[in-house]
Design an enzyme around this catalytic site. Structure first.
Site: not given
Ligand code: NAP
Length: 264
Positions: A139, A152
């Site tokens: 991130s 985080y």
């Molecule tokens: N969105 C942003 O602005 C942003 C910015 C920087 C970095 N990121 C990074 O990008 C990545 C994806 O995030 P996102 O924004 O796409 O989040 P999201 O929309 O909340 O999706 C998160 C995904 O991770 C899965 N997950 C969560 N806990 C889990 C577990 N214990 N076991 C297996 N799967 C799990 C969830 O499915 P279930 O809940 O069904 O398990 C979901 O499919 C993360 O690493 C996040 O830190 C995001």
């Protein structure tokens, strides 16, 4: 590596957000995708909507045995593994002393240990074959950590440091590695905490997950060391590396005082 009909890819966190966009993109290119997340119903619905045949692998990324079983099952069902995308992650924002310790532990377990478990299970296979590609989703918060996101940010910095070292360790093995630094992406990462997000957080500027996915796949195909989106994230990392004080000043202009309240 070229992503196409020969590609067998595993995506963690495939049910929503960036992971879902990646699954859609990979399937559109003809890849066979292993869809990992906890929610089986969402994964089933996603798999049914994708062109081609994919593998639904419900698992808890914070549990090593669960991850290993999922990766093993994928390889047994598809005959191999070419691309591992360690993307699953969670966020709990708030002043450090108000974040329940269980939430802090969950972030470490899923964002850090979950990444280690995923990459290790994938590498077991890819190193034997001397080819493959690993993607670690860190991130912008892993480049400069923000107030109210202390834990985080720490987990994302851990992902970054892990990936930086591992990329060098993989030199000469035939396996490549790309680290991803998203800024704010339009997903459900913070849906559960909409009413207590810090003032510096700017959801209206968030980038669609599809753009992030396209940048990641282009990064894999070009064997890039890192992918930053938006590009300003890279600039923030460079400025912070040279002078944290200057990065604070830059963030106060871009995000207001809550991004860097201390002036000393
Ligand atoms: N969105 C942003 O602005 C942003 C910015 C920087 C970095 N990121 C990074 O990008 C990545 C994806 O995030 P996102 O924004 O796409 O989040 P999201 O929309 O909340 O999706 C998160 C995904 O991770 C899965 N997950 C969560 N806990 C889990 C577990 N214990 N076991 C297996 N799967 C799990 C969830 O499915 P279930 O809940 O069904 O398990 C979901 O499919 C993360 O690493 C996040 O830190 C995001």
């Amino acid at each position: 590596m070229k992503v196409g009909t020969q590609t067998r890819a595993i995506v963690t966190g495939a049910s929503r957000g960036i992971g879902r966009a990646l699954a859609v993109d990979l399937a559109a290119r003809g890849a066979t995708v292993g869809l990992l997340a906890r929610g089986k119903d969402e994964l089933d619905e996603l798999a049914a909507s994708l062109p081609g045949k994919h593998v639904v692998l419900p698992c808890d990324i914070g549990d090593n045995a669960s991850v290993r079983a999922a990766v093993k099952s994928f390889i047994e069902q598809t005959g191999g593994l070419d691309l591992v995308i360690a993307n699953a992650g969670i966020a709990h924002y708030g002043p450090f002393m108000q974040v329940p310790i269980e939430d802090a532990e969950a972030m470490v377990r899923i964002n850090v240990l979950g990444t280690f478990y995923t990459v290790r299970a994938g590498l077991d296979h890819m190193l034997d074959r001397a080819e493959g590609h690993v993607v670690v989703v860190s991130s912008g918060a892993g480049l400069r950590s923000f107030p109210w996101a202390a834990v985080y940010g720490a987990t994302k910095a851990a992902d970054r440091m892990f990936a930086e070292a591992l990329r060098h360790e993989l030199s000469g093995t035939g396996v490549n590695l790309t680290t991803v630094y998203p800024g704010e992406i339009k997903t459900n990462l913070h849906t559960h905490e909409q009413d207590r997000l810090p003032d510096w957080y700017r959801p209206k500027d968030a980038i669609p997950a599809e753009e992030m996915s396209a940048a990641i796949i282009a990064g894999v195909e070009a064997n890039k060391r890192s992918v930053y989106l938006p590009p300003l994230v890279k600039l923030l990392g460079i400025v912070h590396g040279i002078s944290p004080r200057l990065a604070d000043r830059m963030l106060r202009i871009l995000r207001g005082g809550t991004a860097a309240p201390r002036q000393d």
